[in-house]
Scaffold this active site. Structure first.
Site, PDB file in Angstrom:
ATOM      1  N   ASP A   1       0.887  -1.144   0.000  1.00 21.47           N
ATOM      2  CA  ASP A   1       0.000   0.000   0.000  1.00 21.47           C
ATOM      3  C   ASP A   1       0.931   1.201   0.000  1.00 21.47           C
ATOM      4  OD1 ASP A   1      -2.089   1.797   0.317  1.00 21.47           O
ATOM      5  OD2 ASP A   1      -2.187   1.526   2.475  1.00 21.47           O
TER       6      ASP A   1
ATOM      7  N   HIS B   1       1.325   9.872   3.629  1.00 24.62           N
ATOM      8  CA  HIS B   1       0.953  10.934   4.571  1.00 24.62           C
ATOM      9  C   HIS B   1       2.208  11.674   5.017  1.00 24.62           C
ATOM     10  CE1 HIS B   1      -3.055   9.322   4.676  1.00 24.62           C
ATOM     11  NE2 HIS B   1      -2.587   8.134   5.034  1.00 24.62           N
TER      12      HIS B   1
END
Length: 180
Positions: free
Chosen positions: A38, A42
């Protein structure tokens, strides 16, 4: 709690060493179909928010192959098994046409790696918008030195080469999902 704080907030959560060792046993036994990452880039500011307001996920696409090549160097899996897990496995699981292996009729995507290269993961080298890696400071053995997409070199020695050349994936007509 994660030793890297909210940067380690991911779903599923990071696991203790005993569970990671069990996962490696399953890889060796052939029970694992793929390795994938994944990529949740962020920023450190976003990840610094207090729990539970910090977002889940971490960057991973740029470090997946070097981390797995380090496992090859450590003898945990063969290079051939790694190729199956990061190429053939995802293509088969998601029914992606013309991807996952080098063969006539396939797209000619590959990574050229230097199995002896030793490099430290540095946040400054991360191409992602977030600019950090959970592997910061780790020295890994085995690094990609070039990436070829549909027969065209797109990365060489850590630098992008040429204009972006991405295309939408094509999927097989029928995909049978194991619902067991």
């Amino acid at each position: 709690a994660s030793p890297i704080g909210a940067r380690g907030k991911v779903n599923p959560p990071l696991r203790p060493i005993a569970e990671r060792e069990n996962l490696w046993r399953e890889v060796v036994a052939g029970s694992v179909d793929m390795f994938a990452s994944d990529h949740a880039p962020h920023t450190l500011d976003e990840k610094a928010r207090p729990y539970p307001d910090s977002p889940s996920g971490m960057p991973g696409v740029q470090t997946l192959l070097p981390v797995m090549l380090d496992h090859v160097a450590a003898g945990r899996l063969s290079l051939e098994r790694l190729a199956d897990l990061v190429c053939s496995g995802p293509a088969a699981a998601y029914g992606i046409a013309s991807k996952g292996r080098l063969a006539v009729g396939f797209d000619g995507d590959l990574s050229i790696v230097d199995l002896a290269a030793r490099r430290m993961v540095r946040n400054a080298d991360m191409a992602s918008r977030c600019g950090w890696s959970p592997f910061e400071g780790m020295t890994l053995i085995g690094w990609p030195v070039a990436t070829v997409v549909r027969g065209h070199v797109v990365m060489r020695d850590g630098e992008l080469v040429g204009a972006p050349a991405g295309r939408p994936l094509r999927f097989l007509e029928t995909l049978q999902i194991n619902q067991s």
